[in-house]
Design a protein around this motif. Structure first.
Motif, short mmCIF file in Angstrom:
data_model
loop_
_atom_site.label_atom_id
_atom_site.label_comp_id
_atom_site.label_asym_id
_atom_site.label_seq_id
_atom_site.Cartn_x
_atom_site.Cartn_y
_atom_site.Cartn_z
N TYR A 266 0.81 -1.21 0.00
CA TYR A 266 0.00 0.00 0.00
C TYR A 266 0.85 1.26 0.00
CZ TYR A 266 -4.08 -2.90 0.89
OH TYR A 266 -5.09 -3.83 0.78
N ALA A 267 2.12 1.13 -0.32
CA ALA A 267 3.01 2.29 -0.40
C ALA A 267 2.50 3.25 -1.46
CB ALA A 267 4.42 1.83 -0.74
N GLY A 268 2.44 4.53 -1.11
CA GLY A 268 1.92 5.53 -2.02
C GLY A 268 0.42 5.70 -1.94
N LYS A 269 -0.26 4.75 -1.30
CA LYS A 269 -1.71 4.83 -1.13
C LYS A 269 -2.07 5.19 0.31
CE LYS A 269 -2.32 1.14 -4.56
NZ LYS A 269 -2.81 -0.25 -4.79
N ILE A 270 -1.22 4.71 1.24
CA ILE A 270 -1.44 4.97 2.66
C ILE A 270 -0.14 5.45 3.28
CG2 ILE A 270 -2.00 3.94 4.90
CD1 ILE A 270 -3.85 2.02 3.53
N GLY B 221 4.12 1.76 28.76
CA GLY B 221 4.20 2.34 30.10
C GLY B 221 3.43 3.64 30.26
N LEU B 222 2.85 4.15 29.17
CA LEU B 222 2.13 5.42 29.23
C LEU B 222 0.64 5.28 28.97
CD1 LEU B 222 4.67 7.61 27.19
CD2 LEU B 222 4.48 7.41 29.67
N ASP B 223 0.25 4.18 28.35
CA ASP B 223 -1.16 4.01 27.97
C ASP B 223 -1.54 2.54 28.12
OD1 ASP B 223 -3.65 4.56 27.07
OD2 ASP B 223 -3.08 5.17 25.06
N ASP B 224 -2.82 2.23 27.87
CA ASP B 224 -3.29 0.85 27.96
C ASP B 224 -2.71 -0.01 26.85
OD1 ASP B 224 -4.82 1.48 30.15
OD2 ASP B 224 -6.64 1.86 29.00
N PHE B 225 -2.34 0.62 25.73
CA PHE B 225 -1.80 -0.11 24.60
C PHE B 225 -0.39 0.38 24.30
CE2 PHE B 225 -6.35 -0.34 24.38
CZ PHE B 225 -6.59 -1.66 24.04
N GLU B 226 0.43 -0.54 23.78
CA GLU B 226 1.85 -0.24 23.63
C GLU B 226 2.15 0.61 22.40
OE1 GLU B 226 3.91 -3.93 23.67
OE2 GLU B 226 3.47 -4.34 25.78
N TRP B 227 1.32 0.47 21.37
CA TRP B 227 1.61 1.15 20.11
C TRP B 227 0.35 1.81 19.57
CZ3 TRP B 227 6.68 1.29 19.14
CH2 TRP B 227 7.48 0.28 19.67
N GLY B 228 0.56 2.90 18.86
CA GLY B 228 -0.54 3.56 18.16
C GLY B 228 -0.14 3.77 16.71
N VAL B 229 -1.07 3.55 15.81
CA VAL B 229 -0.79 3.71 14.39
C VAL B 229 -1.80 4.69 13.80
CG1 VAL B 229 -0.60 2.58 12.15
CG2 VAL B 229 0.11 1.37 14.21
N THR B 230 -1.30 5.76 13.19
CA THR B 230 -2.15 6.75 12.54
C THR B 230 -1.95 6.63 11.03
OG1 THR B 230 -1.91 8.24 14.41
CG2 THR B 230 -2.75 9.18 12.37
N LEU B 231 -3.05 6.42 10.33
CA LEU B 231 -2.98 6.22 8.88
C LEU B 231 -3.61 7.41 8.16
CD1 LEU B 231 -4.13 2.47 8.66
CD2 LEU B 231 -1.80 3.36 8.85
N PHE B 232 -3.03 7.75 7.00
CA PHE B 232 -3.56 8.81 6.15
C PHE B 232 -3.76 8.24 4.75
CE2 PHE B 232 -1.26 11.00 9.47
CZ PHE B 232 -2.11 12.04 9.81
N ALA B 233 -4.87 8.60 4.11
CA ALA B 233 -5.13 8.15 2.75
C ALA B 233 -6.09 9.13 2.08
CB ALA B 233 -5.73 6.74 2.73
N THR C 245 -8.71 8.22 0.47
CA THR C 245 -10.07 7.70 0.63
C THR C 245 -10.11 6.68 1.77
OG1 THR C 245 -11.79 6.33 -0.39
CG2 THR C 245 -9.56 6.07 -1.22
N PRO C 246 -11.15 6.68 2.58
CA PRO C 246 -11.25 5.71 3.68
C PRO C 246 -11.27 4.26 3.20
CG PRO C 246 -12.83 7.49 3.96
CD PRO C 246 -12.27 7.63 2.58
N LEU C 247 -11.57 4.04 1.93
CA LEU C 247 -11.61 2.68 1.38
C LEU C 247 -10.27 1.98 1.57
CD1 LEU C 247 -13.16 0.50 -0.14
CD2 LEU C 247 -12.39 1.56 -2.29
N MET C 248 -9.18 2.75 1.53
CA MET C 248 -7.85 2.17 1.72
C MET C 248 -7.70 1.58 3.12
SD MET C 248 -6.05 2.36 -1.07
CE MET C 248 -7.58 1.90 -1.87
N PHE C 249 -8.28 2.25 4.13
CA PHE C 249 -8.21 1.71 5.50
C PHE C 249 -8.91 0.36 5.57
CE2 PHE C 249 -8.56 6.44 6.77
CZ PHE C 249 -7.23 6.65 6.44
N LYS C 250 -10.09 0.29 4.96
CA LYS C 250 -10.86 -0.96 4.96
C LYS C 250 -10.06 -2.09 4.31
CE LYS C 250 -15.09 -2.96 3.01
NZ LYS C 250 -14.40 -3.92 2.13
#
Length: 210
Positions: free
Chosen positions: A146-150, A159-171, A173-178
């Motif tokens: 998905y390089a170039g699309k997302i 140690g700072l939150d309930d989850f260890e990692w966070g991932v923020t995606l940009f695209a 169109t939302p269809l790419m996330f799906k």
């Protein structure tokens, strides 16, 4: 062609239209063997306009008994109507209890699934470096298609939150996330060891676009 605007009636509604008690209507429906056209929530029965016509005709054409016989028949009729109403309530309670049993089983299954997930997540930290590297390699292989699309930003929160990692995606169109999520979930890194809380989706706009 079927009339999609047909109205359906419950025992209570038909009783109100005919000006009789709900118990009397329940008794008549049972004795007339009127079949409901559909079932609603909590086992509620719905009847069509034809059934309503039949019960209206029954009450309209019902002969008026003499005064002496009316007292006896009315008393017996009320007792029977109330008993039928009680039986109907018992049937509804039985249906509700059956639904509660199904819900309890669903809750038990979900609880067991959560336990199994917790065990798997705890085991993920005992994997060897090579095993974890292979998981992430498979995970990354899909991502690179998905390089170039997302575009993504990865943030760490150990140690700072309930989850260890966070991932923020940009695209664009939302269809790419799906598409990328639907594809990655079949790989072991996500299907076995991944735990996802919730997704937040929004639109990025500049000041001119506001």
């Amino acid at each position: 062609m079927a009339n999609t605007n047909s109205k359906f009636y419950t025992n209570k509604e038909m009783a109100k239209i005919c000006g009789v008690s709900e118990a009397s209507m329940t008794n008549l429906v049972k004795s007339s063997e009127l079949a409901p056209v559909r079932m609603g929530k909590y086992g509620r029965k719905y009847y069509d306009s034809n059934a309503l016509k039949k019960v209206k005709s029954h009450y309209k054409n019902k002969a008026k008994p003499s005064t002496n016989s009316a007292k006896v028949s009315t008393k017996d009729d009320i007792i029977k109507q109330q008993q039928d109403h009680i039986d109907d309530l018992k049937a509804q309670i039985k249906t509700l209890n059956e639904q509660l049993v199904v819900k309890d089983r669903q809750i038990e299954a979900q609880t067991e699934q959560i336990k199994q997930t917790s065990v798997l997540l705890s085991q993920a930290h005992t994997l060897t470096y090579d095993e974890r590297r292979q998981f992430m390699h498979d995970h990354g292989t899909v991502g690179r298609t998905y390089a170039g699309k997302i575009w993504q930003y990865i943030t760490g929160s150990i140690g700072l939150d309930d989850f260890e990692w966070g991932v923020t995606l940009f695209a664009e169109t939302p269809l790419m996330f799906k598409k990328i999520i639907a594809e990655m979930r079949y790989y072991e890194a996500s299907s076995v060891y991944g735990e996802f809380p919730y997704f937040v989706v929004g639109t990025h706009m500049d000041n001119a676009g506001l």
